[in-house]
Design an enzyme around this catalytic site. Structure first.
Site, PDB file in Angstrom:
ATOM      1  N   ARG A  38       0.578  11.976 -11.036  1.00 31.59           N
ATOM      2  CA  ARG A  38       0.008  12.911 -10.051  1.00 31.59           C
ATOM      3  C   ARG A  38       0.929  14.118  -9.837  1.00 31.59           C
ATOM      4  O   ARG A  38       0.454  15.159  -9.391  1.00 31.59           O
ATOM      5  CB  ARG A  38      -0.261  12.194  -8.735  1.00 31.59           C
ATOM      6  N   LYS A 199     -13.537  -4.748  -6.913  1.00 33.09           N
ATOM      7  CA  LYS A 199     -14.593  -4.513  -5.923  1.00 33.09           C
ATOM      8  C   LYS A 199     -15.776  -3.759  -6.497  1.00 33.09           C
ATOM      9  O   LYS A 199     -15.606  -2.741  -7.149  1.00 33.09           O
ATOM     10  CB  LYS A 199     -14.017  -3.721  -4.747  1.00 33.09           C
ATOM     11  N   GLY A 352      -6.884   5.521 -10.264  1.00 33.91           N
ATOM     12  CA  GLY A 352      -6.507   4.235  -9.700  1.00 33.91           C
ATOM     13  C   GLY A 352      -5.785   3.364 -10.703  1.00 33.91           C
ATOM     14  O   GLY A 352      -5.032   3.857 -11.545  1.00 33.91           O
ATOM     15  N   GLY A 375     -10.515   6.711  -5.447  1.00 33.73           N
ATOM     16  CA  GLY A 375     -11.680   6.791  -4.561  1.00 33.73           C
ATOM     17  C   GLY A 375     -12.426   8.109  -4.701  1.00 33.73           C
ATOM     18  O   GLY A 375     -13.666   8.136  -4.699  1.00 33.73           O
TER      19      GLY A 375
HETATM   20  C1  3PG Z   1      -5.479   7.742  -2.916  1.00 36.65           C
HETATM   21  O1  3PG Z   1      -4.491   7.458  -3.597  1.00 36.65           O
HETATM   22  O2  3PG Z   1      -6.487   7.015  -2.853  1.00 36.65           O
HETATM   23  C2  3PG Z   1      -5.466   9.057  -2.195  1.00 36.65           C
HETATM   24  O3  3PG Z   1      -4.187   9.596  -2.177  1.00 36.65           O
HETATM   25  C3  3PG Z   1      -6.030   8.924  -0.805  1.00 36.65           C
HETATM   26  O4  3PG Z   1      -5.274   7.985  -0.078  1.00 36.65           O
HETATM   27  P1  3PG Z   1      -6.013   7.036   0.954  1.00 36.65           P
HETATM   28  O5  3PG Z   1      -6.908   6.130   0.175  1.00 36.65           O
HETATM   29  O6  3PG Z   1      -4.890   6.305   1.658  1.00 36.65           O
HETATM   30  O7  3PG Z   1      -6.796   7.921   1.880  1.00 36.65           O
END
Ligand code: 3PG
Ligand code: MG
Length: 396
Positions: A38, A199, A352, A375
């Site tokens: 990132r 999930k 992710g 997400g």
């Molecule tokens: C993530 O890694 O999912 C984003 O940085 C957002 O973080 P969060 O899910 O804690 O809002």
């Protein structure tokens, strides 16, 4: 993308507030950064701004401190890593608003970079507080959002600041939206989606939305247990989310209607425990012992998936095929990662844990694109509007 980008505005000599997503995975025991993708992903925007002699102020959250200062969640280690990667000093601050920060901003010279402290130390960030957004906005002349990974959060630094400053997309944000958007708009066929992960509830919107675009859907990981159960297989002691079977049955019907070929595992690796103390055994999906849990796809399934993937022109992958953080349960995920890295197809990976696995294998450069959004990429592909994108200026 119909939003203005950093290329559309004048940044020279300006104080540019750049929202980045430096919420990096770390080793829980040592606190060491385990994947800096990132950081690397925002380098094009940072270099662009440095070359144009902007004064760069970076804003990010880290983890979930829930509105309190937590020492282990400071951004200083991330600043240190950014310094190493950029070969350029990056200053850090102890807060993200207030007199000390204002002083540090006032001292910035053209091309300097200042990384402010974790935004989520203030509860106002997640509450999308107006006063907090205004205090952040007062530090800059323009705002660039390059935090695709956080674009699904309507937080002060994401959807609040654009009320007070000219707000445009960074180069990563642009690339993410164009690449993931391209999957939904004009993918080359055959288009295969490879889905896994634990999930399903988080992914239902995406599954529904992508169902009428893909030709084949390959399902592994915890998701496979759900689909197998929906097809009346005995899934042993595998745990699944409550009420998810009805949804899976509906998704299967939808796939049939859209002539999407769903491929489920034909064999799986099962284990009595998931703590890494066992090696597991491969069984056919119709012979899963009732005291065993599905922990990976089996070798025959890898072959079946491989055949399908080799025919594809576009592949989208989200979700690991097993419990990939345990080496003996990561074989299916690793085999498919390696296969994807050799395909001639356009290969796009959702963020992710799938992205982390690919980075750990050193294969990220071999994919067409690896999203930095977990997400956020799911919500975007689910057809939802992301608050962080909506807030930016439309192209004129
Ligand atoms: C993530 O890694 O999912 C984003 O940085 C957002 O973080 P969060 O899910 O804690 O809002
Ligand atoms: Mg998240």
């Amino acid at each position: 993308m119909n939003k203005m980008t950093v290329r559309d505005i004048d940044v020279t000599g300006k104080r540019v507030l750049v929202r980045v997503d430096f919420n990096l995975p770390i080793d829980i025991k040592t606190g060491a950064i385990t994947d800096d993708s990132r950081i690397r992903a925002v380098l094009p925007t940072l270099k662009y701004l440095i070359e144009r002699k902007a004064k760069i102020i970076l804003l990010s959250h880290f983890d979930r401190p829930k509105g309190k200062v937590i020492e282990g969640m400071r951004l200083a280690p991330v600043g240190k890593r950014l310094t190493e990667i950029l070969h350029k000093p990056v200053a850090t601050a102890n807060d993200c608003i207030g007199p000390e920060v204002e002083k540090a901003v006032a001292a910035l010279q053209a091309g300097d970079i200042l990384l402010l402290e974790n935004l989520r130390f203030h509860p106002e960030e997640e509450n999308d507080d107006e006063g907090f957004a205004r205090a952040l906005a007062s530090l800059g002349d323009v705002y660039v959002n390059d935090a695709f990974g956080s674009a699904h959060r309507a937080h002060a630094s994401i959807s609040g600041i654009p009320h007070y400053l000219p707000a445009v997309a960074g180069l990563l944000m642009e690339k993410e939206i164009n690449t993931l958007g391209g999957l939904l708009e004009n993918p080359a066929h055959p288009f295969t989606a490879l889905f896994g992960g634990a999930k399903v509830s988080d992914k239902v919107a995406m599954l529904k939305n992508i169902m009428n675009k893909v030709d084949s859907l390959l399902v592994g990981g915890g998701m496979a247990a759900i689909f197998l159960k929906a097809k009346s297989y005995n899934i042993g002691a595998s745990e699944i989310e409550p009420d998810i079977i009805t949804i899976a049955i509906e998704l299967i019907k939808r796939a049939d209607k859209n002539h999407v070929n769903i491929l489920l595992p034909v064999d799986v690796l099962v284990s009595e425990k998931v703590d890494g103390s066992t090696v597991g055994q491969v069984v056919a999906v119709n012979a899963i012992p009732s005291d065993q849990i599905i922990v990976d796809i089996g070798p025959k399934t890898v072959d079946v998936f491989q055949k399908e993937l080799k025919k594809s022109k576009t592949v989208f992958w989200n979700g690991t095929m097993g419990i990939a953080e345990i080496p003996q349960f990561a074989k299916g995920t690793q085999a498919l990662a390696k296969l994807l890295s050799r395909l001639k197809a356009k290969t796009i990976v959702g963020g992710g844990s799938t992205a982390e696995t690919i980075a750990a294998l050193g294969l990220a450069d071999k994919m067409t694109f690896v999203s930095t959004g977990g997400g956020a990429s799911l919500e975007f592909l689910g057809g939802e509007e992301l608050p962080g994108v909506v807030a930016l200026h439309d192209k004129i």
